[in-house]
Design a protein around this motif. Structure first.
Motif, PDB file in Angstrom:
ATOM      1  N   VAL A 287       3.708  -4.940  -0.659  1.00 35.13           N
ATOM      2  CA  VAL A 287       3.794  -3.442   0.728  1.00 35.13           C
ATOM      3  C   VAL A 287       4.907  -2.962  -0.580  1.00 35.13           C
ATOM      4  O   VAL A 287       5.691  -3.312  -1.449  1.00 35.13           O
ATOM      5  N   ASP A 288       5.384  -1.606   0.236  1.00 34.16           N
ATOM      6  CA  ASP A 288       6.758  -0.852   0.002  1.00 34.16           C
ATOM      7  C   ASP A 288       6.355  -1.061  -1.960  1.00 34.16           C
ATOM      8  O   ASP A 288       8.019  -1.601  -2.091  1.00 34.16           O
TER       9      ASP A 288
ATOM     10  N   ARG B  58       6.808  -7.032  -3.194  1.00 35.77           N
ATOM     11  CA  ARG B  58       7.367  -6.143  -2.032  1.00 35.77           C
ATOM     12  C   ARG B  58       8.740  -5.759  -3.313  1.00 35.77           C
ATOM     13  O   ARG B  58       9.270  -6.417  -3.401  1.00 35.77           O
TER      14      ARG B  58
ATOM     15  N   ARG C 151       0.274  -1.817   2.337  1.00 40.98           N
ATOM     16  CA  ARG C 151       0.857  -1.370   2.818  1.00 40.98           C
ATOM     17  C   ARG C 151       2.473  -0.910   2.125  1.00 40.98           C
ATOM     18  O   ARG C 151       2.642  -0.953   1.702  1.00 40.98           O
TER      19      ARG C 151
ATOM     20  N   ARG D 111      -0.430 -10.527  -0.083  1.00 40.48           N
ATOM     21  CA  ARG D 111       0.240  -8.474   0.812  1.00 40.48           C
ATOM     22  C   ARG D 111       0.687  -8.039  -0.147  1.00 40.48           C
ATOM     23  O   ARG D 111       1.617  -8.886  -1.103  1.00 40.48           O
TER      24      ARG D 111
END
Length: 319
Positions: A155-156, A132, A186, A153
Motif C-alpha cells: 500500500v501507499d 507501506r 492499494r 498487502r
C-alpha cells in the motif's frame, strides 16, 4: 505496539544482518541507517567477467528477517551498486535488499531503495505481510519478489523503475500453492523500466504471475509502461488474468507509439491513457507522492519533499 528499538544507526557498510527470533510485535527502528547492496564481484559483469568472480566486495542480502512474527521494520536507506548497464543475464547474481522468511504479519514501512537487484523478497511462511510507504527506484529485476505466492498487502508505495513489478511466479519446475489469501495493492505507483536483457533492450511485466499465483486486488493505483519490446507478452496476459478485484486504477502508456497489438490490455477497471497526457499524469503523481511522504528516508540527490504541495486526495497522496 512495542517500543521502537534503534538497532541500526549510520552507514552499515557491507555488513549482512540477520534478525532472528525477535520478540513478537517488536518495532525495529532503522530510519537513521544506510545499508549497502552489492551483488557482483565484477565491476562490469559480462560473459567473460561473470558477476560471481572479481575483486569487489559483495553484500547480496544486507538485511534478513527470520522467525520473527509481527515485527515492524521502520525505515532504512538501501543504496545499491547493481549495474544498470550490464546485460541482465550477466548481472544475475541473486540478491535482495530485504528478505523475509517464516515471519508472518511483518510490516515494512518507510524504506528507500535504489539500484538493487530485487527490492523486497517475501519468503515462505511470511503470510500477511504489509509493505507501506516504500520507495524503490532503478530496480534491475523484481521490485517485489513473492515467488512463494504469499498473501499480503502493498500500500501507499512508489516503485519508480522496475524491470519487473510484482513477481508471483515460482522458478521453473518448482511446485507451490498460494498461501495466506490474495495480494492487495492499494495506492501503489508502479513504473516499468527498460534494461538490457539477453542482448536487447526489453521491459519486464508489472505482474509476473503463473497460473498458480494468488488472486490480486488492485485499487487506486497507477501502472506506467512505455516499452514496446517485452520479455514475454504471454506473461503480461497471465498477470492481468490474476486480477480478481480492482477499482480506480490507471494504466499509463507513456510512449508516443500506439499500444502494441500483441499486448493484452488490462481489465476494464483500469482506465488507459497514452502519450503526452500519460507522461504528465505520471510526473504529477510521482511528485505528489514525494511531497506527501516527507518522513520517508532519502538519498542526498533525491528530490526534497514539499509537504505544503501535497494533495492527499490525488494519486500518490493516499495514506
Amino acid at each position: 505496539m512495542a517500543a521502537a528499538e534503534p538497532l541500526f544507526h549510520g552507514d552499515q557498510g557491507y555488513a549482512a544482518h540477520i534478525l532472528r527470533d525477535l520478540p513478537a510485535g517488536l518495532v525495529v527502528d532503522a530510519t537513521a541507517a544506510t545499508f549497502r547492496v552489492a551483488s557482483s564481484q565484477a565491476p562490469a559483469p559480462s560473459k567473460t567477467a561473470p558477476c560471481d568472480a572479481g575483486p569487489l566486495t559483495v553484500n547480496r542480502y544486507p538485511l534478513q528477517l527470520r522467525d520473527s512474527p509481527r515485527t515492524t521494520l521502520r525505515g532504512g536507506q538501501f543504496e545499491g551498486e547493481v549495474s544498470l548497464e550490464a546485460d541482465w543475464q550477466h548481472a544475475y547474481c541473486n540478491s535482495a535488499a530485504i528478505v523475509l522468511r517464516d515471519s508472518p504479519e511483518v510490516v515494512l514501512e518507510g524504506q528507500r531503495m535504489r539500484r538493487v537487484w530485487d527490492g523486497v523478497r517475501i519468503g515462505e511462511g511470511s503470510t500477511g505481510f504489509v509493505l507501506r510507504g516504500v520507495w524503490l527506484s532503478e530496480v534491475r529485476d523484481d521490485c517485489i519478489e513473492d515467488d512463494f505466492l504469499i498473501g499480503g498487502r502493498i500500500v501507499d508505495s512508489l516503485f519508480d523503475g522496475c524491470f519487473s513489478g510484482l513477481s508471483l511466479r515460482p522458478p521453473n519446475g518448482a511446485s507451490r500453492e498460494a498461501a495466506g489469501g490474495p495480494v492487495l495493492l492499494r495506492g501503489v505507483l508502479m513504473r516499468m523500466e527498460t534494461y538490457l536483457y539477453k542482448g536487447a533492450f526489453k521491459q519486464g511485466v508489472p505482474l509476473k504471475a503463473g497460473a498458480e499465483a494468488p488472486a490480486l486486488a488492485i485499487h487506486d493505483s497507477i501502472i506506467a509502461m512505455d516499452g514496446p519490446d517485452s520479455v514475454s507478452k504471454a506473461r503480461l496476459s497471465v498477470g492481468w488474468s490474476r486480477v480478481s478485484a480492482c477499482s480506480g486504477n490507471l494504466l499509463l502508456w507513456m510512449s508516443d507509439e500506439p499500444w502494441p497489438k500483441a499486448f493484452a490490455r488490462p481489465p476494464g477497471c483500469f482506465r488507459q491513457i497514452e502519450g503526452a497526457e500519460a507522461r504528465a499524469i505520471w510526473e504529477a503523481a510521482r511528485r505528489n507522492w514525494i511531497d506527501c511522504h516527507s518522513a520517508v528516508g532519502r538519498f542526498p540527490d533525491d528530490p526534497a519533499a514539499d509537504p505544503a504541495a501535497c494533495d492527499a486526495t490525488a494519486y500518490g497522496g493516499r495514506k
